[in-house]
Structure formats: C-alpha cells, structure tokens
Design a protein around this motif. Structure first.
Motif, PDB file in Angstrom:
ATOM      1  N   TYR A  72       0.860  -1.187   0.000  1.00 23.57           N
ATOM      2  CA  TYR A  72       0.000   0.000   0.000  1.00 23.57           C
ATOM      3  C   TYR A  72       0.892   1.232   0.000  1.00 23.57           C
ATOM      4  N   SER A  73       0.304   2.377  -0.312  1.00 22.18           N
ATOM      5  CA  SER A  73       1.071   3.588  -0.608  1.00 22.18           C
ATOM      6  C   SER A  73       1.968   4.030   0.554  1.00 22.18           C
ATOM      7  N   PRO A  74       3.248   4.303   0.282  1.00 24.47           N
ATOM      8  CA  PRO A  74       4.147   4.868   1.302  1.00 24.47           C
ATOM      9  C   PRO A  74       3.851   6.335   1.588  1.00 24.47           C
ATOM     10  N   GLU A  75       2.937   6.942   0.818  1.00 24.70           N
ATOM     11  CA  GLU A  75       2.615   8.358   1.008  1.00 24.70           C
ATOM     12  C   GLU A  75       2.056   8.631   2.400  1.00 24.70           C
ATOM     13  N   ASN A  83       0.954   6.008  14.319  1.00 24.70           N
ATOM     14  CA  ASN A  83      -0.072   5.113  14.866  1.00 24.70           C
ATOM     15  C   ASN A  83       0.395   3.668  14.975  1.00 24.70           C
ATOM     16  N   LYS A  84       1.702   3.457  14.790  1.00 20.92           N
ATOM     17  CA  LYS A  84       2.347   2.155  14.983  1.00 20.92           C
ATOM     18  C   LYS A  84       1.800   1.076  14.053  1.00 20.92           C
ATOM     19  N   PHE A  85       1.516   1.460  12.793  1.00 21.26           N
ATOM     20  CA  PHE A  85       1.121   0.506  11.762  1.00 21.26           C
ATOM     21  C   PHE A  85       2.323   0.227  10.861  1.00 21.26           C
ATOM     22  N   PRO A  86       2.362  -0.953  10.231  1.00 26.21           N
ATOM     23  CA  PRO A  86       3.457  -1.246   9.293  1.00 26.21           C
ATOM     24  C   PRO A  86       3.505  -0.205   8.179  1.00 26.21           C
ATOM     25  N   LEU A  87       4.704   0.206   7.806  1.00 25.61           N
ATOM     26  CA  LEU A  87       4.863   1.238   6.798  1.00 25.61           C
ATOM     27  C   LEU A  87       4.517   0.715   5.409  1.00 25.61           C
TER      28      LEU A  87
END
Length: 226
Positions: A72-75, A83-87
C-alpha cells in the motif's frame, strides 16, 4: 475475449489456449470529477476539476489467514508510523508483486485508455507461504471532499497481460460505478487470488464497505475473509 466479471464469480487463471496465466497486471482506471460552474458575476462558465484519489492496495495471507506481506502507498508513512502501523511499500518482499505508485487525480478530459494505478503480478515469484492475495480499493478524501464511487465519472478494474504503460491482452474487467450497491461507499474489496490444488484461481469478491481508512479495510479482510 475478456471476461466481464460479476460479483462473487470465481475463475481459473487460464488463457483461451489453456496455458496458465502467471504474469499479468491488476489495474484501476478512473476519472477526475469535472463540473461546469457560472463564471465571475454570472458571465460565461468555467470548468472545475476535483481530483479523485483512489488507492489500490493488496495484502498477502498464509494458510492460517495470518498477514505475511502487503503493498500500500508509502505516502501515508508519517501517519502510519505515528499510529504504529506497518509502513507502506510498493514491492512485496518476494518481488512477485509491484505497485506503479500513487495517482492522486484520475484522468482529466475523459478516459485515456491506461490504468491510473497498477499492481504487476508474477505468480512464479510469489513465496510458497502466501496462500491468498487480496486486492482492495479505497477513496482517499482530501480536506473538504465528500464523495463516493457513484459520483466518479468512470472507474474500472481489469486484469491484463502487458505492462503499466502497454495493454497487450485484457483477461477480465469489472465496471465499478455502474453497480448501484457501491452508492454511498468509499471502499471496495475487489477480489482475491488463491491457491487450490497447486493452481492459482481468482475470486471476484466485489464487496463495498464504509471504511474511511485503508487500515480498516485490511482489518476487515483479516477478520472476515480468511
């Protein structure tokens, strides 16, 4: 002849020749919202273009339904990190799936015939522990925007042989905005690739959701679509 997919339809990934389809693109093509408004002091008219930012993403699950990889987008990485979600990233760890990058506008002036966001798939490179690959679509609303799939002039999904800049042969397609069940919705679980008896197949899920963030769509898939 391309397959016109219907919601819930399952298909074998085989060409008309019977050969397995292993290298292809999953692309989404859509248009910006163009309206005409009165000019200054009511004199004449002017065209107003509202950018439409659709985000095509995918996640990969193992046989137990556990998340093993994603695209998913790195933007959105600044927000994801906070928010401590995978980049976000544009290439799977095994190199079997590659994203063309984020398009934040859509086609202006009509359909240009090319997809705005594409995930290129090479099933021969997908890791053995990947059992299912889910594709999904989210509308990212900029500040002040409030629209859904029904207001976008056109939005189409297709699987085809070729590259992000060249379509050789369309395998299947699906028209989003003509489906009334997507009215008022801003997210869509498109479908999944899955292994069955040593072969890859495709399930056109086509379920709209009320998710405002793609992270919510990921959570929905991992909880309800194993």
């Amino acid at each position: 002849m391309a397959i016109n997919l219907q919601k819930g339809q399952k298909i074998d990934l085989r060409k008309s020749s019977g050969e397995a389809l292993t290298n292809f693109c999953v692309g989404v093509n859509w248009g910006a919202i163009e309206t005409t408004k009165p000019g200054l002091f009511g004199i004449g008219s002017k065209k107003v273009i509202e950018d439409v930012d659709l985000d095509l993403s995918c996640i990969m699950l193992d046989q137990n339904g556990e998340l093993v990889d994603w695209i998913y987008s790195p933007e959105y990485n600044a927000w994801l990190s906070q928010n401590k979600f995978p980049l976000g990233k544009l290439t799977s760890n095994d190199g079997g799936l590659r994203h063309s990058g984020d398009d934040r506008q859509g086609d202006v002036g009509g359909d240009d015939g090319l997809d705005n966001e594409i995930i290129t798939v090479d099933l021969n490179r997908v890791s053995n522990n990947v059992d299912k690959i889910f594709f999904f679509l989210n509308i990212y609303l900029n500040q002040g925007q409030n629209f859904d799939f029904s207001q976008i002039p056109f939005a189409k999904i297709r699987m085809y042989e070729g590259t992000p800049t060249r379509v050789n042969s369309v395998f299947s397609n699906y028209d989003i905005v003509t489906d009334s069940s997507y009215r008022g919705k801003g997210a869509l679980i498109l479908g999944k690739l899955y292994r069955r008896n040593g072969e890859w197949k495709f399930d056109a899920i086509g379920d709209p959701t009320d998710d405002k963030l793609f992270i919510q769509t990921i959570q929905k898939i991992t909880q309800n679509y194993k």
